[in-house]
Scaffold this active site. Structure first.
Site, PDB file in Angstrom:
ATOM      1  N   ASP A  71      -1.924   5.405   7.992  1.00 18.98           N
ATOM      2  CA  ASP A  71      -2.484   6.285   6.980  1.00 18.98           C
ATOM      3  C   ASP A  71      -1.513   7.453   6.794  1.00 18.98           C
ATOM      4  OD1 ASP A  71      -4.044   7.339   5.015  1.00 18.98           O
ATOM      5  OD2 ASP A  71      -5.912   7.289   6.135  1.00 18.98           O
TER       6      ASP A  71
HETATM    7  C1  BGC Z   1      -6.215   8.307   2.796  1.00 12.86           C
HETATM    8  C2  BGC Z   1      -5.972   6.852   2.472  1.00 12.86           C
HETATM    9  C3  BGC Z   1      -5.098   6.747   1.248  1.00 12.86           C
HETATM   10  C4  BGC Z   1      -3.807   7.483   1.511  1.00 12.86           C
HETATM   11  C5  BGC Z   1      -2.811   7.385   0.375  1.00 12.86           C
HETATM   12  C6  BGC Z   1      -4.939   9.117   2.841  1.00 12.86           C
HETATM   13  O1  BGC Z   1      -5.194  10.470   2.914  1.00 12.86           O
HETATM   14  O2  BGC Z   1      -6.912   8.416   4.009  1.00 12.86           O
HETATM   15  O3  BGC Z   1      -7.178   6.195   2.305  1.00 12.86           O
HETATM   16  O4  BGC Z   1      -4.883   5.414   0.901  1.00 12.86           O
HETATM   17  O5  BGC Z   1      -4.109   8.837   1.729  1.00 12.86           O
HETATM   18  O6  BGC Z   1      -3.203   8.095  -0.717  1.00 12.86           O
END
Ligand code: BGC
Length: 764
Positions: free
Chosen positions: A301
């Site tokens: 993540d």
């Molecule tokens: C989120 C993810 C997301 C990623 C990219 C993160 O802050 O937890 O779910 O896909 O950002 O935007």
């Protein structure tokens, strides 16, 4: 004849492959890489054998869109560094670059400027649509309509793919029992069975039958694992759950996505048993890659490798890279950990090169499957982009999905559907005219003010006199993806006009709830009532006109006890996307008969959370005698939710009868009659729940194990059948083994998780 020529072809490709392995020539490599997909494994191995350690690690590095990609190249700072890395072949993927022109610009660098010309895979959060938005995922889950959910993902994939995107960070398959957690809006609610079915529908919708088609995109099951259980509903918080919950509640939807062929996983921000998910070998290697045989790749993540330092698990970025790579995180999203540290770690022997090969192999395989080596520009067609984005077919599908997502929570006094003629209707609430909030969170590519408002939707019904008054704002100041929404509204100056308008009306429609940016990532709440002065507005208007239809807009269950007690009609309309107002108007006016059922329990009180239908009985489930205190309860509130999981009304009524079971070897056949007892055609989600009465590991009081969406004409009866197999009757023990234990099982049939129609069977 055909066979012979294909043999010759295969032979010539192998010869070319061998020749190229010797020379490492970029042109020859390109020819081989364009050969048909049966050779993907060989092609990946061949490519890997040409790559330097840094190039392999480059595949494991993902950067956020970082500079005006169609403008001059960045000269200094972070952007310049990233740009240099891209030119060196040290970037395998980018996210948040969107639109054909921009994506072409970065892809061109990867193809033309790097030594091996390996294409980028382009990721984006296509969570519930790209430019045309469908309802938020939690709302879609309320439809229990798997075909519609699949179609919604298909539409989203097609629109996003036309803008050059080939990988979505969806579906989020985190189960959550906590409405305080803002990201409940992104999932399918509290139940692993419904959640698994929806997870499959979404993966199949995004990925289609053939990933190499230009309208299908790679899906990503996230966040692995346990993220929906962050303590006290506070986002990013610690997760501490037992093995049984992990295996039986958290894991099943993830496992289901693998069966559906999902190509990527994303790990999560939280720790599990003291180990952050990004550095968690048990989750990523032991379970995902070994036990479940997942052959795609895992992306971290955002910045979650770096975050292991704050967690207190890694001492610095280098240590974080070491832990993550060894634990099976294949791609680093925005931590710069791999690109900066991994090569040294390999040279120092702290990370084995075969792990790097494994990660790069997984990533390259997905790129081959997407057909990016055959044509790295296949997603990049300006004409197609222009014709596709915002196409009416997406709006049509979004409208259908939106109507299916609406849940009728209460309908007394026959207030709904509204009469189409001769009525004076007052429409009240800031959300009734809002054209941005219905888009919900995660809508990076959609324009502000692009949703159909409730006012616009209702104005299409011209037979009534419709008068609008705002009453009060929902929030103040800026509302966008990154800014905290300010809810300290105190201005009640609009109440007077709202009262005047309500006084003159036959029916008052009040659209109240949360702003679209009040749920989603980082948007946890400790109170779940109507924000700001909306509750006061509701009660004030109620004093002058009791015929209120409350239309809720929200991204999570709310606590609405007062409304439930006093307001005759309540419609749960979530955040329904681009066509929100049209869908709501059609339901209010009875042109669409609602059939949604709640995918998450609505608590009476925040203190009941976590609250969920599939709870355990405890050793003290019942009141032992009048006024005796020693049983599992609250002094000041009931144990039950206000509206349970699976609940939702229709403008018609249904009766369940004639429940029968037949034992067939190790299977149980369940049948019953469903009758539409009302005067309108309607749809009902018939639900089947099971309770394993005695087990070596205690089982929930009810578990959803089957459902069917049935459409019936007035007075029509249909016989419905379900077959329960080991899959539905078993569970995971605390060693993660799936077992089925003989004994007594209760079976419940009905239109919600609290149904009372039941029978019992014995499994030998
Ligand atoms: C989120 C993810 C997301 C990623 C990219 C993160 O802050 O937890 O779910 O896909 O950002 O935007």
């Amino acid at each position: 004849m055909r066979k012979k020529s294909s043999n010759i072809f295969i032979l010539s490709v192998i010869l070319l492959l061998m020749a190229c392995m010797k020379t490492g020539n970029k042109k020859e490599l390109a020819i081989i890489n364009k050969a048909p997909s049966v050779f993907i494994k060989e092609k990946v191995n061949n490519l890997l054998s040409q790559m330097t350690l840094e190039e392999k690690i480059g595949q494991m590095n993902q950067y956020n869109g970082f500079w005006d990609v169609t403008g001059p190249s960045p000269k200094d700072g972070d952007a310049a560094k990233k740009y240099e890395h891209l030119k060196k072949g040290w970037v395998g993927s980018m996210l948040n670059v969107r639109g054909v022109k921009n994506i072409r610009a970065v892809q061109k660098i990867a193809i033309e400027d790097t030594r091996l010309g390996i294409p980028l895979i382009i990721g984006f959060d296509v969570i519930h649509g790209y430019k045309t938005l469908s309802p938020i995922p939690l709302a879609e889950a309320a439809s229990w309509d798997l075909d519609a959910i699949k179609k919604s993902a298909q539409m989203a994939a097609e629109e996003a793919a036309s803008a050059g995107i080939n990988w979505t960070f969806a579906p989020m398959v985190d189960i959550s029992r906590d409405a305080r957690w803002g990201r409940a809006m992104e999932g399918a609610g509290e139940d692993p069975y419904l959640g698994s079915k929806i997870a499959i529908a979404r993966v199949e919708g995004f990925q289609g039958d053939d990933l190499s088609k230009h309208h299908t995109i790679v899906a990503c099951a996230k966040h692995f694992a346990g993220y929906g259980f962050s303590e006290s509903g506070r986002d990013y918080n610690t997760v501490d759950i037992g093995t049984s919950t992990l295996y039986n509640i958290v894991f099943p939807p993830f496992q289901a996505t693998i069966d559906a062929g999902v190509k990527t996983f994303m790990n999560s921000f939280n720790e599990l048993n003291g180990i952050p998910a990004t550095g968690n070998t048990y989750l990523q290697r032991d379970i995902l890659k070994e036990k479940w045989n997942f052959d795609g790749f895992v992306v971290s993540d955002w910045g979650s490798m770096t975050e292991m330092i704050a967690h207190g698990h890694a001492k610095d970025l280098k240590h974080a890279a070491e832990i993550s790579a060894n634990a099976g995180s294949d791609m680093d999203m925005e931590s710069y950990a791999y690109v900066n540290e991994l090569a040294n770690l390999v040279r120092e022997g702290k990370v084995k090169e075969n792990l790097i090969d494994d990660a790069a192999r997984r990533i390259l395989t997905v790129k081959f499957e997407l057909g990016l080596f055959e044509d790295p520009y296949k997603y990049l067609d300006e004409k197609r982009e222009k014709e596709t984005i915002g196409n009416q077919k997406f709006h049509k599908a979004s409208l259908e999905m939106a109507k299916k997502s609406i849940v009728l929570l209460k309908n007394k006094k026959n207030l709904l559907p509204l009469k189409k003629k001769g009525q004076k209707i007052a429409l009240i609430g800031a959300l009734a005219t809002d054209k941005t909030s219905p888009l919900g969170n995660w809508r990076i590519a959609a324009e502000d003010n692009s949703a159909v408002s409730v006012l616009e939707g209702m104005q299409k019904y011209k037979g009534n006199k419709l008068t609008y008054s705002k009453g009060a704002d929902v929030s103040i100041g800026k509302t966008d993806f990154i800014t905290e929404v300010k809810l300290n509204v105190s201005d009640k100056s609009g109440f007077k006009k709202a009262i005047a308008v309500a006084k003159k009306a036959d029916v008052v429609v009040m659209v109240l709830g949360e702003h679209g940016f009040q749920s989603g990532e980082g948007r946890s709440r400790t109170e779940l009532g109507l924000p700001g002065v909306q509750q006061e507005l509701l009660e004030t208007v109620f004093k002058v006109n009791k015929n209120i239809v409350l239309v809720l807009n929200n991204g999570r269950p709310l606590t609405i006890n007062w409304a439930d007690k006093n307001i005759p009609a309540i419609v749960e309309a979530w955040q329904l996307g681009s066509q929100s107002g049209n869908a709501i108007a059609e339901v209010l006016y009875g042109d669409y008969n609602p059939s949604g059922k709640l995918p998450m329990s609505f608590p009476r009180n925040v203190g009941q959370i976590p609250i969920y239908y599939n709870y355990k009985n405890t050793g003290r489930p019942n009141l032992p005698g009048p006024d005796v205190v020693f049983w599992s309860h609250y002094q000041d509130e009931k144990n039950t939710p206000l509206y349970p999981f699976g609940y939702g009304l229709s403008y018609t009524t249904f009766r369940y009868s004639n429940l029968k079971t037949t034992m067939l070897d190790k299977k149980v056949k369940v049948s019953f009659d469903l009758t539409n007892t009302g005067h309108l055609k309607g749809k009902e989600v018939a639900q089947l729940y099971v309770r394993d009465l005695v087990a070596s590991i205690t089982r929930p009081v009810r578990e959803l194990k089957g459902f069917e969406l049935v459409e019936l004409k007035s007075k029509e009866t249909k016989k419905i059948e379900f077959t329960l197999t080991n899959k539905e009757l078993g569970f995971y023990n605390n060693s993660g083994k799936f077992i089925v234990e003989p004994g007594s099982f209760k079976i419940f049939i009905g239109g919600s998780s609290t149904t009372s129609l039941e029978t019992q069977v014995e499994l030998k």
